[in-house]
Design an enzyme around this catalytic site. Structure first.
Site, PDB file in Angstrom:
ATOM      1  N   THR A   1      52.994  44.802  49.149  1.00 19.26           N
ATOM      2  CA  THR A   1      53.803  44.402  47.812  1.00 19.26           C
ATOM      3  C   THR A   1      54.891  45.521  47.596  1.00 19.26           C
ATOM      4  OG1 THR A   1      51.663  44.132  46.805  1.00 19.26           O
ATOM      5  CG2 THR A   1      53.506  44.177  45.385  1.00 19.26           C
TER       6      THR A   1
ATOM      7  N   SER B   1      53.415  55.520  45.223  1.00 20.82           N
ATOM      8  CA  SER B   1      53.258  54.949  43.890  1.00 20.82           C
ATOM      9  C   SER B   1      52.017  55.800  43.082  1.00 20.82           C
ATOM     10  CB  SER B   1      53.425  53.664  43.819  1.00 20.82           C
ATOM     11  OG  SER B   1      53.726  53.343  42.226  1.00 20.82           O
TER      12      SER B   1
ATOM     13  N   LYS C   1      59.265  52.847  51.697  1.00 26.20           N
ATOM     14  CA  LYS C   1      60.017  51.533  51.330  1.00 26.20           C
ATOM     15  C   LYS C   1      61.286  51.778  51.588  1.00 26.20           C
ATOM     16  CE  LYS C   1      60.336  50.905  46.957  1.00 26.20           C
ATOM     17  NZ  LYS C   1      59.982  50.489  45.669  1.00 26.20           N
TER      18      LYS C   1
ATOM     19  N   ASP D   1      53.670  56.788  36.328  1.00 26.12           N
ATOM     20  CA  ASP D   1      52.875  57.009  37.445  1.00 26.12           C
ATOM     21  C   ASP D   1      53.494  58.023  38.422  1.00 26.12           C
ATOM     22  OD1 ASP D   1      55.027  55.298  38.401  1.00 26.12           O
ATOM     23  OD2 ASP D   1      53.818  54.262  39.754  1.00 26.12           O
TER      24      ASP D   1
ATOM     25  N   ASP E   1      55.409  57.875  41.205  1.00 18.73           N
ATOM     26  CA  ASP E   1      56.854  57.632  41.567  1.00 18.73           C
ATOM     27  C   ASP E   1      57.866  57.622  40.094  1.00 18.73           C
ATOM     28  OD1 ASP E   1      55.880  55.120  41.363  1.00 18.73           O
ATOM     29  OD2 ASP E   1      57.245  54.398  42.797  1.00 18.73           O
TER      30      ASP E   1
ATOM     31  N   ARG F   1      56.212  53.202  36.560  1.00 19.13           N
ATOM     32  CA  ARG F   1      55.168  52.658  35.587  1.00 19.13           C
ATOM     33  C   ARG F   1      55.426  53.352  34.284  1.00 19.13           C
ATOM     34  NH1 ARG F   1      50.326  50.194  38.651  1.00 19.13           N
ATOM     35  NH2 ARG F   1      51.060  49.409  40.474  1.00 19.13           N
TER      36      ARG F   1
ATOM     37  N   THR G   1      54.093  38.628  42.350  1.00 22.60           N
ATOM     38  CA  THR G   1      54.087  40.205  42.056  1.00 22.60           C
ATOM     39  C   THR G   1      55.061  40.895  42.958  1.00 22.60           C
ATOM     40  OG1 THR G   1      51.707  39.732  41.339  1.00 22.60           O
ATOM     41  CG2 THR G   1      52.163  41.967  42.279  1.00 22.60           C
TER      42      THR G   1
ATOM     43  N   GLU H   1      56.022  43.528  34.557  1.00 24.21           N
ATOM     44  CA  GLU H   1      54.902  43.202  35.283  1.00 24.21           C
ATOM     45  C   GLU H   1      53.552  43.610  34.611  1.00 24.21           C
ATOM     46  OE1 GLU H   1      54.872  42.646  39.749  1.00 24.21           O
ATOM     47  OE2 GLU H   1      55.900  44.801  39.376  1.00 24.21           O
TER      48      GLU H   1
ATOM     49  N   LYS I   1      61.655  49.189  38.684  1.00 20.61           N
ATOM     50  CA  LYS I   1      61.000  49.109  37.306  1.00 20.61           C
ATOM     51  C   LYS I   1      61.140  50.545  36.918  1.00 20.61           C
ATOM     52  CE  LYS I   1      56.189  49.337  39.092  1.00 20.61           C
ATOM     53  NZ  LYS I   1      56.036  48.790  40.400  1.00 20.61           N
TER      54      LYS I   1
HETATM   55  C1  VG1 Z   1      50.472  46.394  42.284  1.00 20.39           C
HETATM   56  C2  VG1 Z   1      50.907  45.583  41.188  1.00 20.39           C
HETATM   57  C3  VG1 Z   1      52.397  45.141  41.305  1.00 20.39           C
HETATM   58  C4  VG1 Z   1      53.302  46.289  41.585  1.00 20.39           C
HETATM   59  C5  VG1 Z   1      52.943  47.055  42.660  1.00 20.39           C
HETATM   60  C6  VG1 Z   1      53.706  48.353  43.012  1.00 20.39           C
HETATM   61  O1  VG1 Z   1      50.728  45.502  43.389  1.00 20.39           O
HETATM   62  O2  VG1 Z   1      49.927  44.782  40.829  1.00 20.39           O
HETATM   63  O3  VG1 Z   1      52.611  44.705  40.046  1.00 20.39           O
HETATM   64  O4  VG1 Z   1      54.703  45.767  41.820  1.00 20.39           O
HETATM   65  O5  VG1 Z   1      51.480  47.394  42.512  1.00 20.39           O
HETATM   66  O6  VG1 Z   1      53.764  49.269  41.974  1.00 20.39           O
HETATM   67  P1  VG1 Z   1      48.971  45.066  44.222  1.00 20.39           P
HETATM   68  O7  VG1 Z   1      49.824  44.022  45.442  1.00 20.39           O
HETATM   69  O8  VG1 Z   1      48.619  46.234  44.405  1.00 20.39           O
HETATM   70  O9  VG1 Z   1      48.580  44.130  43.141  1.00 20.39           O
HETATM   71  V1  VG1 Z   1      53.965  50.648  42.356  1.00 20.39           V
HETATM   72  O10 VG1 Z   1      54.238  51.630  40.849  1.00 20.39           O
HETATM   73  O11 VG1 Z   1      52.294  51.074  43.074  1.00 20.39           O
HETATM   74  O12 VG1 Z   1      55.145  50.750  43.510  1.00 20.39           O
HETATM   75 CO    CO Z   2      55.052  53.374  41.093  1.00 23.23          CO
END
Ligand code: VG1
Ligand code: CO
Length: 542
Positions: free
Chosen positions: A17, A112, A125, A276, A278, A281, A343, A362, A375
């Site tokens: 993701t 993250s 990333k 969070d 990084d 969030r 997502t 999100e 974000k």
């Molecule tokens: C999760 C969240 C998603 C977000 C992603 C990265 O992904 O559900 O909404 O964009 O983390 O966020 P997944 O595939 O585990 O549901 V971050 O702050 O970890 O870059």
């Molecule tokens: Co993050």
């Protein structure tokens, strides 16, 4: 001097993701990190002589990978690298730096919200020139390249002193070590009414912020404390640590429980927030009221015009599919476009670039706008503070007013973490296989209206993304979504998203889990979760 090093391809370098996330020992496998970075560079065209931004969230292994990335950028022909002092850049700050310096792209080193440390998680990333995460077309090309990669290129020069701000030359490339905070803080000052927030704080409005020993500590100190007058003692866990103090830097009700309990207690400050690993969030908790991220998106959208950066209104709103429909009602009222994407922030980039939306969000505690292409945790905190400073009401009053006007969407996500990959895939396959037969089926008090597997058609570039989650819609507007996480690093994580719309203000004070009970039961009936996963309860409820 540049070296070309032979390497065998690693079969598992498929970005999820948000980039490639693995345990640190995997990234420490000889050649592993280099092979992934080379696969990124090999998938890009035309960066010769251009700039690359590099920064990370400061977790364990960050500094080592930054040195490797700098040497590889030189050997591959980049002309300049911009790197945050100490190797630090929050994800939104990195996005801003790419845009501000018109860089070709950036490498963001972070896993993250996942825990950090020698046996915990690391991630890499790639972001493109708009400052946003690479779209699927590029991440797929990176993965394809990684499967046949047989060499990587690296320059030989001494480690760069990452702690010293300044400009250096090495390997035929310019290396600028930059202050990671100032540019970002200046950007925030262009969007929000800092004077109004300063006055609010000066009048005794108490703000608490939990940086979770992650990247936002220095940003919070500069912006909240130095520029806005918040008491330094109210910034908790403000020193970034390589292992986040042994915690998950995930700002939810489980991992930010201390803040949550403070906000629900008798001596609660007026406003509490957290961010969070990084910094992309946000968790928002008013005195006595947790604001779900889906609600927060809706409330920020409805009030954004109160902040100078959004005074002309919104062009549109976008949310990820599992995010609740609360923002849709705001978009309808404002008469602006509403977009529903898969997502992951990478799907918002095209809409933002095309001017089709201003605010995005999100359910996973991510909110942001067109000021960057990621974000942005502190941005959300500041927009809330700006709204509170103008409306001079409590967060609780703002929330209740919003529900009274738009109705309340009860919303929760149940996560089953680190379950067996095979059982998770089986569970999803058996729901998917029966989707066509679901409409008309009654489960308890709920009747299924329709069911599908979410496919996204990008309205800007026409690309199609399939299998983005299984959706079950009930008569009356309730919805269940089943999805497997794309950010975990061990086994599989099943996410079940539940929502129920309640227009009647007399019914807005129910406990969320109780209000969602019929949906929780329906999820069990449809997926036989306890049988398939061997678990009798979710790992995390948010
Ligand atoms: C999760 C969240 C998603 C977000 C992603 C990265 O992904 O559900 O909404 O964009 O983390 O966020 P997944 O595939 O585990 O549901 V971050 O702050 O970890 O870059
Ligand atoms: Co993050």
């Amino acid at each position: 001097m540049n070296r070309t090093v032979s390497v065998s391809p690693f079969p598992d370098q498929k970005p999820g993701t948000s980039g490639l996330r693995k345990k640190v020992p995997v990234f420490q496998t000889p050649g592993y990190t280099e092979a992934f970075i080379q696969s990124i560079f090999d998938s890009l065209d035309g960066f010769e002589g251009k700039s690359l931004v590099i920064g990370g969230d400061g977790r364990f292994y960050n500094r080592e990978v930054i040195q490797t990335a700098i040497r590889m950028a030189a050997a591959n022909g980049f002309g300049r690298v911009l790197v945050g002092q100490g190797g630090i850049l929050s994800t939104p700050a990195a996005s801003h730096l790419i845009r501000k310096n018109e860089a070709f792209g950036g490498l963001i080193l972070s896993a993250s919200h996942n825990p950090g440390g020698p046996t915990e998680d690391f991630g890499i990333k790639y972001n493109i020139s708009n400052g946003g995460p690479a779209p699927e077309k590029i991440t797929e090309a990176i993965f394809a390249r990684s499967q046949s990669l047989d060499r990587y290129k690296i320059a030989d020069f001494d480690d760069v002193d990452l702690d010293q701000i300044g400009t250096f030359e090495a390997g035929g490339m310019t290396i600028e070590v930059v202050d990671p905070v100032t540019d970002y803080a200046d950007l925030m000052e262009t969007l929000f009414d800092f004077e109004a927030i300063r006055n609010l704080v000066g009048d005794g409005f108490n703000v608490a912020f939990d940086a979770m020993h992650a990247v936002t500590g220095p940003y919070a100190r500069e912006i909240l404390v130095r520029r806005l007058g918040v008491d330094a003692a109210s910034i908790f866990n403000a020193t970034p640590l390589e292992d986040f103090g042994g915690h998950h830097p995930d700002p939810n009700l489980v991992h930010a429980k201390v803040l949550h309990d403070l906000m629900m207690g008798p001596d609660a400050p007026d406003f509490g927030a957290a961010s969070d690993g990084d910094g992309d969030r946000n968790l928002i908790i008013g005195k006595g009221i947790f604001v779900t991220p889906s609600d927060s998106l809706a409330m920020l959208a409805a009030n954004a015009h109160l902040a100078p950066g959004y005074k002309d209104g919104l062009k549109g709103i976008a949310r990820s599919m599992p995010t609740s429909g609360a923002a849709d009602r705001v978009a309808a009222k404002l008469g602006v476009e509403m977009h529903e994407t898969p997502t992951g922030w990478k799907f918002f980039g095209n809409l933002l670039d095309a001017g089709r939306c201003t605010i995005c969000g999100e359910e996973s505690a991510g909110t942001g706008s067109d000021h960057v292409r990621e974000k942005d945790g502190l941005w959300a905190v500041l927009l809330w503070l700006n709204i509170l400073a103008v409306r001079r009401q409590s967060a609780l009053e703002i929330v209740k007013d919003h529900w009274a006007e738009f109705g309340r969407t009860y919303y929760s996500r149940h996560d089953y973490e680190a379950i067996e990959t095979d059982s998770a895939n089986q569970l999803m396959a058996s729901i998917e296989e029966g989707l066509d037969r679901l409409p008309g089926r009654q489960i308890g008090t709920l009747k299924i209206a329709k069911a599908d597997s979410f496919t996204y058609h990008d309205p800007i570039d026409g690309s199609i993304s399939r299998n983005q989650g299984l959706r079950i819609f009930f008569e009356g507007g309730s919805r269940l979504v089943f999805r497997l996480s794309g950010t975990g690093t061990s086994g599989a994580t099943l996410r079940i998203y539940m929502e129920r719309y309640e227009p009647d203000p007399a019914l807005h004070d129910q406990d969320t889990q109780a209000a969602l009970e019929p949906l929780i039961e329906a999820a069990e009936a449809l997926a036989e979760i306890s049988k398939q996963t061997g678990r009798d309860a979710p790992t995390v409820i948010t």
